[in-house]
Design a protein around this motif. Structure first.
Motif, PDB file in Angstrom:
ATOM      1  N   GLY A 165      20.539  33.235  29.586  1.00  0.00           N
ATOM      2  CA  GLY A 165      19.918  34.178  28.656  1.00  0.00           C
ATOM      3  C   GLY A 165      20.789  35.407  28.454  1.00  0.00           C
ATOM      4  O   GLY A 165      20.914  35.927  27.335  1.00  0.00           O
ATOM      5  N   GLU A 166      21.407  35.876  29.539  1.00  0.00           N
ATOM      6  CA  GLU A 166      22.338  37.007  29.440  1.00  0.00           C
ATOM      7  C   GLU A 166      23.535  36.649  28.563  1.00  0.00           C
ATOM      8  O   GLU A 166      23.911  37.400  27.655  1.00  0.00           O
ATOM      9  CB  GLU A 166      22.829  37.412  30.831  1.00  0.00           C
ATOM     10  CG  GLU A 166      21.800  38.046  31.733  1.00  0.00           C
ATOM     11  CD  GLU A 166      22.435  38.607  33.015  1.00  0.00           C
ATOM     12  OE1 GLU A 166      23.675  38.688  33.072  1.00  0.00           O
ATOM     13  OE2 GLU A 166      21.682  38.960  33.939  1.00  0.00           O
ATOM     14  N   ARG A 167      24.143  35.492  28.874  1.00  0.00           N
ATOM     15  CA  ARG A 167      25.367  35.113  28.153  1.00  0.00           C
ATOM     16  C   ARG A 167      25.080  34.857  26.680  1.00  0.00           C
ATOM     17  O   ARG A 167      25.883  35.216  25.808  1.00  0.00           O
ATOM     18  CB  ARG A 167      26.000  33.873  28.783  1.00  0.00           C
ATOM     19  CG  ARG A 167      27.392  33.580  28.227  1.00  0.00           C
ATOM     20  CD  ARG A 167      28.373  34.706  28.559  1.00  0.00           C
ATOM     21  NE  ARG A 167      29.631  34.617  27.821  1.00  0.00           N
ATOM     22  CZ  ARG A 167      29.870  35.227  26.671  1.00  0.00           C
ATOM     23  NH1 ARG A 167      28.927  35.963  26.083  1.00  0.00           N
ATOM     24  NH2 ARG A 167      31.051  35.120  26.093  1.00  0.00           N
ATOM     25  N   SER A 168      23.946  34.258  26.388  1.00  0.00           N
ATOM     26  CA  SER A 168      23.577  34.015  24.994  1.00  0.00           C
ATOM     27  C   SER A 168      23.393  35.328  24.235  1.00  0.00           C
ATOM     28  O   SER A 168      23.845  35.468  23.097  1.00  0.00           O
ATOM     29  CB  SER A 168      22.284  33.198  24.920  1.00  0.00           C
ATOM     30  OG  SER A 168      22.491  31.892  25.394  1.00  0.00           O
ATOM     31  N   LEU A 169      22.735  36.291  24.872  1.00  0.00           N
ATOM     32  CA  LEU A 169      22.526  37.580  24.209  1.00  0.00           C
ATOM     33  C   LEU A 169      23.862  38.260  23.941  1.00  0.00           C
ATOM     34  O   LEU A 169      24.073  38.842  22.861  1.00  0.00           O
ATOM     35  CB  LEU A 169      21.635  38.490  25.059  1.00  0.00           C
ATOM     36  CG  LEU A 169      21.361  39.880  24.460  1.00  0.00           C
ATOM     37  CD1 LEU A 169      20.756  39.773  23.063  1.00  0.00           C
ATOM     38  CD2 LEU A 169      20.452  40.687  25.380  1.00  0.00           C
ATOM     39  N   GLN A 170      24.783  38.176  24.898  1.00  0.00           N
ATOM     40  CA  GLN A 170      26.116  38.751  24.675  1.00  0.00           C
ATOM     41  C   GLN A 170      26.815  38.072  23.500  1.00  0.00           C
ATOM     42  O   GLN A 170      27.516  38.719  22.714  1.00  0.00           O
ATOM     43  CB  GLN A 170      26.941  38.641  25.953  1.00  0.00           C
ATOM     44  CG  GLN A 170      26.440  39.553  27.069  1.00  0.00           C
ATOM     45  CD  GLN A 170      27.018  39.205  28.425  1.00  0.00           C
ATOM     46  OE1 GLN A 170      27.610  38.143  28.621  1.00  0.00           O
ATOM     47  NE2 GLN A 170      26.847  40.102  29.390  1.00  0.00           N
ATOM     48  N   ALA A 171      26.600  36.760  23.347  1.00  0.00           N
ATOM     49  CA  ALA A 171      27.185  36.031  22.217  1.00  0.00           C
ATOM     50  C   ALA A 171      26.596  36.507  20.889  1.00  0.00           C
ATOM     51  O   ALA A 171      27.322  36.674  19.902  1.00  0.00           O
ATOM     52  CB  ALA A 171      26.957  34.528  22.397  1.00  0.00           C
ATOM     53  N   TYR A 172      25.295  36.729  20.858  1.00  0.00           N
ATOM     54  CA  TYR A 172      24.663  37.254  19.633  1.00  0.00           C
ATOM     55  C   TYR A 172      25.139  38.666  19.334  1.00  0.00           C
ATOM     56  O   TYR A 172      25.327  39.044  18.171  1.00  0.00           O
ATOM     57  CB  TYR A 172      23.136  37.198  19.759  1.00  0.00           C
ATOM     58  CG  TYR A 172      22.570  35.852  19.383  1.00  0.00           C
ATOM     59  CD1 TYR A 172      22.152  35.590  18.085  1.00  0.00           C
ATOM     60  CD2 TYR A 172      22.489  34.829  20.319  1.00  0.00           C
ATOM     61  CE1 TYR A 172      21.653  34.347  17.719  1.00  0.00           C
ATOM     62  CE2 TYR A 172      21.995  33.574  19.971  1.00  0.00           C
ATOM     63  CZ  TYR A 172      21.587  33.341  18.670  1.00  0.00           C
ATOM     64  OH  TYR A 172      21.105  32.097  18.322  1.00  0.00           O
ATOM     65  N   GLN A 173      25.362  39.450  20.365  1.00  0.00           N
ATOM     66  CA  GLN A 173      25.889  40.801  20.174  1.00  0.00           C
ATOM     67  C   GLN A 173      27.280  40.730  19.555  1.00  0.00           C
ATOM     68  O   GLN A 173      27.596  41.476  18.612  1.00  0.00           O
ATOM     69  CB  GLN A 173      25.926  41.534  21.517  1.00  0.00           C
ATOM     70  CG  GLN A 173      26.259  43.018  21.427  1.00  0.00           C
ATOM     71  CD  GLN A 173      27.754  43.301  21.399  1.00  0.00           C
ATOM     72  OE1 GLN A 173      28.531  42.593  22.040  1.00  0.00           O
ATOM     73  NE2 GLN A 173      28.149  44.323  20.663  1.00  0.00           N
ATOM     74  N   GLU A 174      28.095  39.811  20.044  1.00  0.00           N
ATOM     75  CA  GLU A 174      29.467  39.669  19.541  1.00  0.00           C
ATOM     76  C   GLU A 174      29.477  39.177  18.088  1.00  0.00           C
ATOM     77  O   GLU A 174      30.232  39.685  17.253  1.00  0.00           O
ATOM     78  CB  GLU A 174      30.238  38.678  20.421  1.00  0.00           C
ATOM     79  CG  GLU A 174      30.498  39.172  21.831  1.00  0.00           C
ATOM     80  CD  GLU A 174      30.918  38.043  22.769  1.00  0.00           C
ATOM     81  OE1 GLU A 174      31.266  36.942  22.269  1.00  0.00           O
ATOM     82  OE2 GLU A 174      30.881  38.244  24.000  1.00  0.00           O
ATOM     83  N   GLN A 175      28.636  38.202  17.785  1.00  0.00           N
ATOM     84  CA  GLN A 175      28.685  37.578  16.460  1.00  0.00           C
ATOM     85  C   GLN A 175      27.929  38.362  15.406  1.00  0.00           C
ATOM     86  O   GLN A 175      28.372  38.442  14.249  1.00  0.00           O
ATOM     87  CB  GLN A 175      28.143  36.150  16.541  1.00  0.00           C
ATOM     88  CG  GLN A 175      28.250  35.371  15.232  1.00  0.00           C
ATOM     89  CD  GLN A 175      27.975  33.894  15.423  1.00  0.00           C
ATOM     90  OE1 GLN A 175      28.196  33.338  16.495  1.00  0.00           O
ATOM     91  NE2 GLN A 175      27.478  33.241  14.382  1.00  0.00           N
ATOM     92  N   TYR A 176      26.798  38.965  15.773  1.00  0.00           N
ATOM     93  CA  TYR A 176      25.933  39.606  14.779  1.00  0.00           C
ATOM     94  C   TYR A 176      25.918  41.131  14.883  1.00  0.00           C
ATOM     95  O   TYR A 176      25.220  41.789  14.124  1.00  0.00           O
ATOM     96  CB  TYR A 176      24.498  39.075  14.911  1.00  0.00           C
ATOM     97  CG  TYR A 176      24.366  37.613  14.558  1.00  0.00           C
ATOM     98  CD1 TYR A 176      24.276  37.198  13.228  1.00  0.00           C
ATOM     99  CD2 TYR A 176      24.346  36.645  15.553  1.00  0.00           C
ATOM    100  CE1 TYR A 176      24.155  35.858  12.902  1.00  0.00           C
ATOM    101  CE2 TYR A 176      24.223  35.297  15.239  1.00  0.00           C
ATOM    102  CZ  TYR A 176      24.135  34.909  13.914  1.00  0.00           C
ATOM    103  OH  TYR A 176      24.011  33.577  13.596  1.00  0.00           O
ATOM    104  N   ASP A 177      26.652  41.680  15.836  1.00  0.00           N
ATOM    105  CA  ASP A 177      26.725  43.136  16.019  1.00  0.00           C
ATOM    106  C   ASP A 177      25.345  43.744  16.274  1.00  0.00           C
ATOM    107  O   ASP A 177      25.031  44.830  15.784  1.00  0.00           O
ATOM    108  CB  ASP A 177      27.391  43.806  14.823  1.00  0.00           C
ATOM    109  CG  ASP A 177      27.876  45.219  15.150  1.00  0.00           C
ATOM    110  OD1 ASP A 177      28.205  45.467  16.329  1.00  0.00           O
ATOM    111  OD2 ASP A 177      27.904  46.058  14.240  1.00  0.00           O
ATOM    112  N   ILE A 178      24.519  43.006  17.024  1.00  0.00           N
ATOM    113  CA  ILE A 178      23.215  43.524  17.445  1.00  0.00           C
ATOM    114  C   ILE A 178      23.417  44.313  18.734  1.00  0.00           C
ATOM    115  O   ILE A 178      24.102  43.840  19.652  1.00  0.00           O
ATOM    116  CB  ILE A 178      22.222  42.367  17.702  1.00  0.00           C
ATOM    117  CG1 ILE A 178      21.971  41.582  16.411  1.00  0.00           C
ATOM    118  CG2 ILE A 178      20.907  42.885  18.280  1.00  0.00           C
ATOM    119  CD1 ILE A 178      21.167  40.303  16.625  1.00  0.00           C
TER     120      ILE A 178
END
Length: 339
Positions: A165-178
């Motif tokens: 869940g942590e790693r996925s959220l970091q991926a969304y932060q990287e891709q979508y700038d959330i």
């Protein structure tokens, strides 16, 4: 520092033990709060104090349509929803815990689609390697690494799911700038927690005057029992101060044995059993667990405000008021094993 006044906020799992306390905190700070919960473990009663000031959606966030509805028009998502329980639960129901990986990614995807600005994820101390918790060694966030070979060794399936869940959220932060923040919660306890977790389980057994009194393990395993209001303050501070998905611990640095926690409960109730049965055949988890809070102090300006003794008193006051002794005595085994 972000002001929550008029911020549109979603708390997933907001009817849960920790979630309901976070909802109250956010309402107190002026946020417009929506709760999304399937009420599998959360209870509507937990939201009584703020029921008229919030929006409540009842549904399963593993279903895309409901996740889409829940995140629409939201500025900040606090993602606490998860299939979870105490040590006995996560040991017996690994497949249930594995579904959290699906849940997390559906919530993140729906949030990204709906243009959410910020996501704060409630992670867990179970993300830490189990082998470094055999001795008293305070856990630092950098003891988990996605960049080093062998840098992750989580605690049971539940811990691995939280780590993903942590790693996925970091991926969304990287891709979508959330904007993204992650709080690793350590052994939370307090009012509204159920009896599958250690502190409230001990309270239930003592309230029911269980004798011999049962303690899983030898009672010398330690945890850093952290009062729920300290946890929710850390989650809020993380959302205000962290944007890049850097994980932050929320826990106390003090090692408290199960025996010591039980002693505090006996003292407050002015009761103790004639005999204690140490059940060494039961799951007891890691041997020692406490948090290094340096990063939380530096990034969030956060440190715990409640001592273990004070938190146990507050929780016991709630428990004695909320539970009927005869009911607890009759239903003790069910209470201890069903989340």
């Amino acid at each position: 520092m972000t002001e929550w006044d008029s911020e549109d906020v979603l708390v997933t799992g907001g009817a849960s033990f920790i979630g309901s306390h976070l909802v109250e905190d956010l309402v107190d700070h002026g946020a417009n709060v929506r709760v999304a919960d399937d009420f599998s473990s959360g209870e509507m009663e937990n939201l009584t104090a703020v029921r008229d000031e919030i929006e409540i959606l009842d549904g399963n966030l593993k279903h895309w349509g409901f996740a889409d509805e829940a995140t629409e028009g939201i500025d900040t998502v606090f993602h606490l929803a998860a299939d979870h329980g105490g040590r006995g639960y996560i040991s017996q129901y690994p497949a249930n815990c594995a579904t959290n990986m699906t849940l997390d990614n559906i919530v993140y995807e729906a949030a990204a689609k709906n243009g959410v600005d910020r996501i704060s994820f409630a992670s867990s101390a179970c993300t830490y390697p189990t082998d470094i918790q055999k001795e008293k060694r305070r856990l630092r966030e950098d003891m988990v690494s996605f960049d080093e070979r062998g840098g992750a060794y989580a605690d049971e399936v539940y811990g691995w799911a939280k780590l993903m869940g942590e790693r996925s959220l970091q991926a969304y932060q990287e891709q979508y700038d959330i904007d993204a923040s992650i709080v690793r919660i350590f052994t939370a306890y307090g009012p509204r927690e159920n009896e599958t977790h250690a502190i409230v389980a001990f309270m239930a057994k003592a309230y029911a005057k269980q004798d011999p009194f049962q303690i899983w393990g030898d009672g010398e395993q330690t945890r850093n029992f952290t009062y729920v209001k300290d946890i929710t303050r850390a989650i809020r501070f993380a959302a205000e101060n962290v944007t890049d998905g850097t994980p932050v611990n929320a826990g106390i640095s003090r090692y408290v044995t199960m025996n010591k926690a039980v002693e505090y409960i006996f003292d407050y109730l002015d009761w103790e059993p004639d005999e204690i049965n140490y059940m060494t055949d039961k799951p007891e988890g890691v041997r020692h667990r406490a948090a290094d809070t340096t990063r939380a102090e530096e990034l969030l300006g956060w440190e715990p405000q409640y001592t273990v003794e004070e938190g146990i008193r507050k929780t016991l006051d709630w428990y004695l008021d909320a539970r009927d002794r005869e009911y607890v005595q009759k239903n003790l085994e069910t209470l201890l094993h069903e989340r």
